[in-house]
Motif scaffolding. Sequence first.
Motif, short mmCIF file in Angstrom:
data_model
loop_
_atom_site.label_atom_id
_atom_site.label_comp_id
_atom_site.label_asym_id
_atom_site.label_seq_id
_atom_site.Cartn_x
_atom_site.Cartn_y
_atom_site.Cartn_z
N ALA A 335 0.83 -1.21 0.00
CA ALA A 335 0.00 0.00 0.00
C ALA A 335 0.86 1.26 0.00
O ALA A 335 0.60 2.20 -0.75
CB ALA A 335 -0.92 -0.01 1.21
N ILE A 336 1.90 1.27 0.84
CA ILE A 336 2.78 2.44 0.93
C ILE A 336 3.51 2.68 -0.39
O ILE A 336 3.58 3.82 -0.88
CB ILE A 336 3.79 2.29 2.09
CG1 ILE A 336 3.06 2.35 3.43
CG2 ILE A 336 4.88 3.37 2.03
CD1 ILE A 336 3.90 1.95 4.63
N LYS A 337 4.03 1.61 -0.98
CA LYS A 337 4.79 1.76 -2.22
C LYS A 337 3.91 2.19 -3.39
O LYS A 337 4.35 2.93 -4.27
CB LYS A 337 5.54 0.46 -2.54
CG LYS A 337 6.73 0.24 -1.59
CD LYS A 337 7.59 -0.93 -2.02
CE LYS A 337 8.86 -0.99 -1.16
NZ LYS A 337 9.73 -2.14 -1.52
N GLU A 338 2.66 1.73 -3.39
CA GLU A 338 1.73 2.17 -4.45
C GLU A 338 1.43 3.66 -4.31
O GLU A 338 1.38 4.38 -5.31
CB GLU A 338 0.45 1.35 -4.40
CG GLU A 338 0.62 -0.06 -4.96
CD GLU A 338 -0.67 -0.85 -4.98
OE1 GLU A 338 -1.74 -0.26 -4.70
OE2 GLU A 338 -0.61 -2.07 -5.26
N LEU A 339 1.24 4.13 -3.08
CA LEU A 339 0.97 5.55 -2.86
C LEU A 339 2.19 6.41 -3.18
O LEU A 339 2.06 7.54 -3.65
CB LEU A 339 0.51 5.78 -1.42
CG LEU A 339 -0.88 5.27 -1.05
CD1 LEU A 339 -1.12 5.40 0.45
CD2 LEU A 339 -1.97 6.00 -1.83
N LYS A 340 3.37 5.85 -2.94
CA LYS A 340 4.60 6.61 -3.17
C LYS A 340 4.76 7.03 -4.64
O LYS A 340 5.45 8.01 -4.94
CB LYS A 340 5.81 5.77 -2.74
CG LYS A 340 7.14 6.51 -2.86
CD LYS A 340 8.30 5.63 -2.46
CE LYS A 340 9.62 6.38 -2.62
NZ LYS A 340 9.94 6.64 -4.05
N ASN A 341 4.10 6.31 -5.53
CA ASN A 341 4.21 6.66 -6.95
C ASN A 341 3.68 8.06 -7.27
O ASN A 341 4.05 8.65 -8.28
CB ASN A 341 3.46 5.63 -7.81
CG ASN A 341 4.13 4.26 -7.78
OD1 ASN A 341 5.34 4.16 -7.65
ND2 ASN A 341 3.32 3.20 -7.87
N LYS A 342 2.79 8.55 -6.39
CA LYS A 342 2.18 9.88 -6.59
C LYS A 342 1.59 10.02 -8.00
O LYS A 342 1.68 11.07 -8.64
CB LYS A 342 3.22 10.98 -6.36
CG LYS A 342 3.63 11.22 -4.91
CD LYS A 342 2.51 11.95 -4.15
CE LYS A 342 2.97 12.45 -2.80
NZ LYS A 342 3.63 13.74 -2.83
N ASP A 343 0.96 8.94 -8.47
CA ASP A 343 0.36 8.95 -9.80
C ASP A 343 -1.11 9.37 -9.75
O ASP A 343 -1.55 9.92 -8.73
CB ASP A 343 0.50 7.56 -10.44
CG ASP A 343 -0.07 6.45 -9.53
OD1 ASP A 343 -0.78 6.78 -8.55
OD2 ASP A 343 0.19 5.26 -9.79
N GLU A 344 -1.86 9.09 -10.80
CA GLU A 344 -3.27 9.48 -10.85
C GLU A 344 -4.09 8.79 -9.77
O GLU A 344 -5.02 9.37 -9.21
CB GLU A 344 -3.88 9.15 -12.23
CG GLU A 344 -3.63 10.18 -13.30
CD GLU A 344 -4.08 11.58 -12.90
OE1 GLU A 344 -5.24 11.76 -12.50
OE2 GLU A 344 -3.24 12.50 -12.98
N VAL A 345 -3.73 7.55 -9.45
CA VAL A 345 -4.43 6.80 -8.39
C VAL A 345 -4.27 7.55 -7.06
O VAL A 345 -5.24 7.75 -6.32
CB VAL A 345 -3.88 5.36 -8.27
CG1 VAL A 345 -4.47 4.67 -7.04
CG2 VAL A 345 -4.20 4.57 -9.52
N TYR A 346 -3.04 7.97 -6.78
CA TYR A 346 -2.78 8.73 -5.55
C TYR A 346 -3.58 10.03 -5.53
O TYR A 346 -4.23 10.36 -4.53
CB TYR A 346 -1.28 9.05 -5.44
CG TYR A 346 -0.95 9.95 -4.25
CD1 TYR A 346 -0.59 9.40 -3.03
CD2 TYR A 346 -1.01 11.34 -4.36
CE1 TYR A 346 -0.31 10.22 -1.93
CE2 TYR A 346 -0.73 12.16 -3.28
CZ TYR A 346 -0.37 11.59 -2.07
OH TYR A 346 -0.11 12.41 -0.99
N LYS A 347 -3.52 10.76 -6.61
CA LYS A 347 -4.21 12.06 -6.68
C LYS A 347 -5.72 11.91 -6.51
O LYS A 347 -6.37 12.72 -5.85
CB LYS A 347 -3.89 12.76 -8.01
CG LYS A 347 -2.45 13.23 -8.09
CD LYS A 347 -2.14 13.81 -9.47
CE LYS A 347 -0.66 14.19 -9.57
NZ LYS A 347 -0.31 14.65 -10.93
N ASN A 348 -6.27 10.84 -7.10
CA ASN A 348 -7.72 10.60 -6.96
C ASN A 348 -8.09 10.26 -5.52
O ASN A 348 -9.11 10.75 -5.00
CB ASN A 348 -8.15 9.46 -7.88
CG ASN A 348 -8.23 9.87 -9.33
OD1 ASN A 348 -8.42 11.05 -9.63
ND2 ASN A 348 -8.09 8.92 -10.24
N LYS A 349 -7.28 9.45 -4.87
CA LYS A 349 -7.56 9.10 -3.48
C LYS A 349 -7.48 10.33 -2.58
O LYS A 349 -8.30 10.53 -1.68
CB LYS A 349 -6.57 8.02 -2.99
CG LYS A 349 -6.80 6.63 -3.59
CD LYS A 349 -5.79 5.63 -3.06
CE LYS A 349 -5.89 4.28 -3.75
NZ LYS A 349 -7.16 3.58 -3.49
#
Length: 383
Positions: A335-349
């Motif tokens: 979960a942490i590593k996916e959020l670290k990408n700061k991609d569209e998924v992160y921005k949407n969340k």
Amino acid sequence: MKDIKVCLVSDTVYDLNGVSRFIQDFAKEAKSYKKEFTVITSTKKNHYESIENIYNLKPIFSIKMPFYKSLDLVMPNFFKIKNNIKKLKPDILHISTPGTVGLCALISAKLLKIPVVGIYHTDFPSYLYENTKSEFVRKITLLYLKVFYKNFIALFSRSNEYVDIIQKQLVFKKRDLYLLKAGINIKNFDKSFKDENIWEEYNIDKNSFKVLYTGRVSIEKNVDKLINIWLEENFLDIKLIVVGDIEIKLDSSKLEEKGVYLLGRKQKEALSKLYASSDCFIFPSTTDTLGQVVLEAMSSALPVIVSDKGGPKTFVSEEFGYIINIEEKNQIIKAIKELKNKDEVYKNKSEKAYNYMRDKSISHSFLDFWEINQKILENLFKK
């Protein structure tokens, strides 16, 4: 029906926790809406802010609470509590904690013939079991709570998860259980407080990915499991920021080199800035009935990672973050590593977490609370 008078009694009001902030905010909301709402507590602690409808009746003595060192176990002056309640003449008495102060209020209400309602803020049986690993302690605590809440005419739960738990554990009738609408001071927790320069003060690289935890650093909150992950893994540019009272033994000399920073207590704007300037929030507790800090993080536009056990999972969804098995280390890391990408998924969340909180103000919560109390009294008078 004429407007009512409500008195709330709590063992915790001036402590640094979500329950205290919630009660303080309720007291302020009552003043702004001109409602007759008074809070009574008993502690030797002082507060940085004077709130005129909170009465602190100094206790006879106090000691540190076992397994909860940031709280005091007090011997309150029963007669002061009873006389203050008698003087206030409330239509209904709220007890938000089953400690010594709450017990004095319960006895006072019985003597003064005032109907009693409660707020189930803390899952004490689970909390004490996590700290002692003793089934006997859990059962004794549960037995005490059943006796304590036996004559309450109604009980508020902080989340849907605990409506069913209260009904089963305390043998409480479902028709007398109410959901206390979640709410925080969204003006104090907002993305507008973001200030990346604050990290210089703590010698933390502002370009690193910062995972925030706020709350007590204790066994039942599972913060030790988080810290161990950082000690075992080479996260390099992922930092764990821990804010709150430390109640477990930690070798702080090794932590910072592994990316763990213990910042201690933070209040007011300093706390607001830490929320808004972090990149995500993690809350590994499995015993919280709500998890107000999770709401504060979401209101600050942070994606959140929470346990699949406890109150937070009832309002957190994949739109805002992750609901995981906190015992599974790989799920936390993923979960942490996916959020670290700061991609569209992160921005949407981040955006959806922030937008979700726009109608979760403390005002909404207080007014709903007030309306339910009026209905409880109306139903009582009809009997």
